[in-house]
Design an enzyme around this catalytic site. Structure first.
Site, PDB file in Angstrom:
ATOM      1  N   GLY A  46       0.784  -1.223   0.000  1.00  0.00           N
ATOM      2  CA  GLY A  46       0.000   0.000   0.000  1.00  0.00           C
ATOM      3  C   GLY A  46       0.812   1.265   0.000  1.00  0.00           C
ATOM      4  O   GLY A  46       0.292   2.348   0.258  1.00  0.00           O
ATOM      5  N   ALA A  47       2.114   1.185  -0.300  1.00  0.00           N
ATOM      6  CA  ALA A  47       2.974   2.366  -0.226  1.00  0.00           C
ATOM      7  C   ALA A  47       2.938   3.210  -1.494  1.00  0.00           C
ATOM      8  O   ALA A  47       3.455   4.310  -1.527  1.00  0.00           O
ATOM      9  CB  ALA A  47       4.415   1.940   0.062  1.00  0.00           C
ATOM     10  N   GLY A  48       2.365   2.684  -2.552  1.00  0.00           N
ATOM     11  CA  GLY A  48       2.310   3.453  -3.790  1.00  0.00           C
ATOM     12  C   GLY A  48       3.577   3.354  -4.620  1.00  0.00           C
ATOM     13  O   GLY A  48       3.862   4.238  -5.424  1.00  0.00           O
ATOM     14  N   LEU A  49       4.363   2.297  -4.422  1.00  0.00           N
ATOM     15  CA  LEU A  49       5.575   2.091  -5.224  1.00  0.00           C
ATOM     16  C   LEU A  49       5.327   1.039  -6.302  1.00  0.00           C
ATOM     17  O   LEU A  49       6.236   0.490  -6.881  1.00  0.00           O
ATOM     18  CB  LEU A  49       6.748   1.665  -4.326  1.00  0.00           C
ATOM     19  N   SER A  79       3.419  -2.076  -6.336  1.00  0.00           N
ATOM     20  CA  SER A  79       3.576  -3.506  -6.116  1.00  0.00           C
ATOM     21  C   SER A  79       2.708  -4.315  -7.069  1.00  0.00           C
ATOM     22  O   SER A  79       3.086  -5.413  -7.483  1.00  0.00           O
ATOM     23  CB  SER A  79       3.235  -3.862  -4.663  1.00  0.00           C
ATOM     24  N   SER A  80       1.540  -3.790  -7.454  1.00  0.00           N
ATOM     25  CA  SER A  80       0.667  -4.563  -8.352  1.00  0.00           C
ATOM     26  C   SER A  80       1.295  -4.726  -9.727  1.00  0.00           C
ATOM     27  O   SER A  80       1.305  -5.823 -10.292  1.00  0.00           O
ATOM     28  CB  SER A  80      -0.715  -3.908  -8.462  1.00  0.00           C
ATOM     29  N   GLU A 127      -4.731  -4.322 -15.176  1.00  0.00           N
ATOM     30  CA  GLU A 127      -5.185  -3.293 -14.227  1.00  0.00           C
ATOM     31  C   GLU A 127      -6.536  -2.714 -14.663  1.00  0.00           C
ATOM     32  O   GLU A 127      -7.463  -2.583 -13.866  1.00  0.00           O
ATOM     33  CB  GLU A 127      -4.169  -2.157 -14.131  1.00  0.00           C
ATOM     34  N   ASP A 156       3.595   2.580 -14.760  1.00  0.00           N
ATOM     35  CA  ASP A 156       4.151   1.627 -13.792  1.00  0.00           C
ATOM     36  C   ASP A 156       4.753   0.417 -14.487  1.00  0.00           C
ATOM     37  O   ASP A 156       5.898   0.039 -14.239  1.00  0.00           O
ATOM     38  CB  ASP A 156       3.072   1.185 -12.802  1.00  0.00           C
ATOM     39  N   TYR A 207      -8.879   8.024  -7.481  1.00  0.00           N
ATOM     40  CA  TYR A 207      -8.098   7.951  -8.714  1.00  0.00           C
ATOM     41  C   TYR A 207      -8.994   7.985  -9.953  1.00  0.00           C
ATOM     42  O   TYR A 207      -8.798   8.780 -10.875  1.00  0.00           O
ATOM     43  CB  TYR A 207      -7.272   6.656  -8.692  1.00  0.00           C
TER      44      TYR A 207
END
Length: 391
Positions: free
Chosen positions: A125-128, A130-131, A163, A175, A225
């Protein structure tokens, strides 16, 4: 976890006799150019050393079995190659399932199932991203173990499709592109409309990039978003009544100031202003790096955060608090939120010798204001998603 530990965990979970193949996909930070990828503008991301590991062996049957070290409570998620439909109960495993689903729809034949173990050291959940990291590590894993031939840009587009269509988040292509095309010690200037890109050496000299995790979790699908994307689409339609443009990324600052009155809704006008000015900042950022003007680059980062705070309104109390605290520290080149916002991370470029004092001072301010601690990471700029060799 170390590679040997991951192999042991793989054998424990799947009772495997064969040695698994190991793959890694990085996470990403975006240095500048936020919320640009779905608006047809420019972004400036870089792959980082944190990411997602995937260990896999092919099976003799049609079963797919997924296990995440990060979510042991979920256990092994199992499905069949003949049924890859989205399933709420499969939680995180929908990301690799979606990637397999769309790779097969692209005409790639997977003759057998697989056992796949995932481990990510990107903070949840850090926004880097991961998904996207999970998607891309799954893509290169499929390419390798099933001996598929897949153009990397097309694989990146498949990841975005997962996504957008499978998970239901209207995110852009940044991303997956940064993760699939990253280059060590380089950032990547990408035109999200044309997919033209160029690498820019990140000559940080005696500086480092610090990732500041607010520890306020953000879930992309549940955030504002999609709302921001819709607002930008409305603004674009208004501008298209007079301007021959395909996206907000086509609009110059001068054109925007001349035609902004066409955007009927005041909120939508603010959203469009961020996009147009951020796009210009991102193009200017490449020039600053090419001129070795790190402080000029940092000034653009600061302006970017203020625009995201005031015009795009995606920062929030935690991100604003930690970024402001960073700005107040000695020697800081620049700082801004990174990612979609609404929690997650900010980044700062700081002198190497200030790392300890920076962390202590910013954390003290943040904890006093917010009530809990932040977490800090030094970001090393790494390579694209790939298979790892075991020596």
């Amino acid at each position: 976890m170390t590679i040997p530990e991951l192999i042991n965990e793989f054998n424990k979970q799947f009772s495997a006799g064969a040695t698994p193949r190991i793959f890694f996909a990085p996470g990403r930070i975006n240095l500048i150019g936020e919320h640009m990828d779905y608006n047809g503008g420019h972004v400036f991301p870089a792959a980082i050393s944190f990411g997602t590991y995937a260990l896999a062996t092919k099976r003799a049957d049609q079963k797919l079995r997924f296990y995440s070290v990060n979510f042991p409570e979920t256990g092994i998620v199992e499905c069949d190659l003949s049924n890859l439909a989205y399933n709420d109960e499969h939680d995180w495993a929908n990301y690799p399932k979606g990637m397999i689903h769309y790779m097969m729809r692209e005409g790639h034949t997977l003759s057998h199932g697989a056992d796949i173990l995932y481990y990510g050291n990107i903070p949840n959940g850090a926004g880097l991203s991961s998904s996207a990291s999970i998607e891309m590590v799954t893509g290169i894993l499929l390419e390798s173990i099933y001996q598929l031939k897949k153009d990397r840009i097309r694989m990146i587009q498949v990841g975005q499709k997962v996504e957008n269509e499978y998970i239901g988040v209207n995110s852009g292509i940044m991303d997956q592109f940064a993760i699939g095309m990253g280059k060590k010690d380089h950032a990547l200037l990408l035109n999200c409309q044309t997919l033209d890109y160029q690498y820019a050496p990140l000559a940080l000299d005696q500086h480092v990039i610090i990732v500041m995790n607010t520890n306020k979790r953000r879930t992309l699908a549940g955030s504002k978003y999609n709302e921001r994307r819709t607002q930008c689409e409305f603004a674009l339609k208004d501008l298209q009544t007079k301007l021959d443009i395909n996206s907000l990324g086509d609009v110059t600052k001068e054109q925007f100031e001349q035609h902004k009155h066409l955007i009927a809704d005041e909120i939508n006008r603010k959203r469009a202003k961020h996009v147009v000015y951020e796009n210009a900042r991102t193009i200017e950022a490449l020039k600053k790096l090419q001129q070795h003007d790190l402080f000029g680059f940092g000034a653009l980062m600061n302006q970017s955060h203020l625009s995201l705070q005031n015009d795009y309104e995606v920062t929030g109390y935690e991100l604003d608090t930690i970024t402001k605290a960073a700005w107040e520290q000695d020697g800081v080149v620049g700082a801004r939120m990174t990612g979609a916002g609404f929690g997650g991370c900010a980044i700062a470029i700081i002198p190497i010798e200030q790392i300890d004092s920076f962390r202590q001072n910013v954390n003290r301010i943040y904890q006093k204001e917010v009530g809990y601690e932040a977490t800090f990471y030094t970001a090393t700029i790494g390579d694209e998603a790939k298979e790892l060799s075991i020596r």
